[in-house]
Design a protein around this motif. Structure first.
Motif, PDB file in Angstrom:
ATOM      1  N   THR A  10     -82.128 -26.007   1.239  1.00 47.51           N
ATOM      2  CA  THR A  10     -81.115 -26.857   1.566  1.00 47.51           C
ATOM      3  C   THR A  10     -80.876 -27.079   3.080  1.00 47.51           C
ATOM      4  N   GLU A  11     -80.968 -26.264   3.736  1.00 48.64           N
ATOM      5  CA  GLU A  11     -80.995 -26.236   5.349  1.00 48.64           C
ATOM      6  C   GLU A  11     -82.073 -27.000   5.795  1.00 48.64           C
ATOM      7  N   LYS A  14     -81.534 -30.518   5.028  1.00 54.05           N
ATOM      8  CA  LYS A  14     -80.384 -30.943   5.910  1.00 54.05           C
ATOM      9  C   LYS A  14     -80.954 -31.580   7.435  1.00 54.05           C
ATOM     10  N   ARG A  15     -81.491 -30.396   8.171  1.00 52.57           N
ATOM     11  CA  ARG A  15     -81.930 -30.947   9.226  1.00 52.57           C
ATOM     12  C   ARG A  15     -83.047 -32.101   9.158  1.00 52.57           C
ATOM     13  N   LEU A  17     -82.845 -34.765   7.308  1.00 49.20           N
ATOM     14  CA  LEU A  17     -81.998 -36.047   7.233  1.00 49.20           C
ATOM     15  C   LEU A  17     -81.295 -36.181   8.450  1.00 49.20           C
ATOM     16  N   THR A  18     -80.809 -35.301   9.303  1.00 47.90           N
ATOM     17  CA  THR A  18     -80.346 -35.315  10.536  1.00 47.90           C
ATOM     18  C   THR A  18     -81.246 -36.195  11.494  1.00 47.90           C
ATOM     19  N   LYS A  21     -81.832 -39.621  10.460  1.00 45.91           N
ATOM     20  CA  LYS A  21     -80.518 -40.390  11.024  1.00 45.91           C
ATOM     21  C   LYS A  21     -80.549 -40.872  12.143  1.00 45.91           C
ATOM     22  N   ARG A  35     -75.593 -42.845   1.202  1.00 44.85           N
ATOM     23  CA  ARG A  35     -76.084 -42.018   0.413  1.00 44.85           C
ATOM     24  C   ARG A  35     -75.695 -42.509  -1.013  1.00 44.85           C
ATOM     25  N   GLU A  63     -79.634 -38.673  -3.647  1.00 45.05           N
ATOM     26  CA  GLU A  63     -79.593 -37.322  -3.883  1.00 45.05           C
ATOM     27  C   GLU A  63     -79.609 -36.981  -5.235  1.00 45.05           C
ATOM     28  N   THR A 159     -80.026 -21.117   6.080  1.00 49.68           N
ATOM     29  CA  THR A 159     -78.693 -21.487   6.800  1.00 49.68           C
ATOM     30  C   THR A 159     -78.288 -20.560   7.709  1.00 49.68           C
TER      31      THR A 159
END
Length: 312
Positions: A10-11, A14-15, A17-18, A21, A35, A63, A159
């Motif tokens: 997940t980490e 997440k990176r 997606l950052t 963005k 989202r 998601e 994470t």
């Protein structure tokens, strides 16, 4: 553009997606990044097919996808994907994907698959590589022995890895981090499933009770713990059996799926005083435990099962 971000890291997702963005226009970002849950697929598609507001591109994130739940209706909703505007980046997030499904085949024919899976906890070589690469991205210089220590202290928790490296970066202030500094700032205070496997191998019942208690207090999933134990005991059994057959280190490493043949020396030392009978019996009992847990057995059953392995 269509991207499928799939995996249990997940980490890392997440990176990613950052980063996606950051590619949208900063002034119009709040209006063009949306989202949706997988249950809102129809709404997500309508948003994806519309042009962005103002300048730049639009990012649509769906998601919690299972893809199986989409079914024929979902496949019908996704048919217009070929008409997706060039200004839209549509992203699907899932823990896994069955590439045999019609929905999956349709998405993969139009988009790009990026997989982000946690490194197995026993692949310390890959964990060290991930730590070194992440540190490099942060412009953080770490001594090689410090990286090895961090791999043991952090494990495959990405994470925590990012948080700990950020802590080291602040402390380093541009200087090189030594092993001594890493130990001072990031002490090893938690046990992991590999330490449990070692205690089980050596029959240390008190250590087993302590480690299981610690793992359970951290809400570690019993099936994940048992899966790690099975993999480790399977490796030990293969090493012991192949060693008895007088195979070369390269052959044994290939048989065990080890990326680093140099690890063979340590594995041989670990099973030197252990019989094949014990390893095979322990592995059989671990498989039985896995089946029980998958059949709905309570998580509390893991400790008595492991202690039985020590006592047979």
């Amino acid at each position: 553009m269509i991207t499928l971000l799939v995996g249990n890291d997940t980490e890392a997702i997440k990176r990613e997606l950052t980063s996606l963005k950051a590619q949208t226009h900063p002034v119009w970002r709040d209006f063009n990044v949306h989202r949706f849950s997988s249950e809102q697929l129809s709404t997500a598609m309508m948003s994806a097919l519309s042009v962005p507001l103002g300048e730049g591109s639009k990012l649509i994130i769906v998601e919690g996808c299972d893809f199986k739940q989409f079914g024929e209706m979902g496949l019908e909703i996704l048919q217009p994907l070929s008409m997706l505007p060039k200004t839209t980046h549509l992203v699907f997030i899932a823990t896994s994907i069955d590439k045999r499904l019609k929905v999956s085949k349709h998405l993969l024919s139009l988009g790009k698959l990026k997989e982000f899976n946690l490194i197995p906890p026993w692949r310390t070589d890959l964990i060290e590589q991930a730590i070194a690469n992440t540190a490099k991205q942060m412009q953080l210089t770490i001594a090689r022995d410090a990286v090895s220590y961090l791999a043991q202290a952090i494990g495959n928790d990405t994470t925590r890895m990012v948080k700990e490296l950020e802590k080291l970066a602040v402390y380093a202030a541009g200087k090189r981090i030594t092993k001594e500094q890493a130990i001072l700032l990031i002490p090893t205070t938690t046990s992991n499933s590999l330490q449990l496997a070692q205690a089980l191998l050596e029959g240390k019942t008190i250590e087993i009770v302590r480690i299981v208690g610690e793992l359970r207090s951290r809400a570690e999933f019993p099936l994940v713990i048992v899966a790690t134990l099975i993999t480790q005991f399977k490796t030990w059994l293969w090493v012991k059996a192949a060693n008895a057959a007088k195979r070369s280190e390269e052959e044994i490493a290939s048989l065990c799926g080890l990326g680093n043949p140099k690890r063979m020396y340590f594995l041989r030392q670990e099973v030197k005083e252990v019989s094949i009978n014990y390893l095979s019996r322990a592995l059989s009992m671990l498989f039985e435990l896995e089946v029980e847990l998958k059949s709905g057995e309570k998580a509390d059953s893991i400790l008595p099962a492991l202690l039985r392995i020590c006592l047979f």
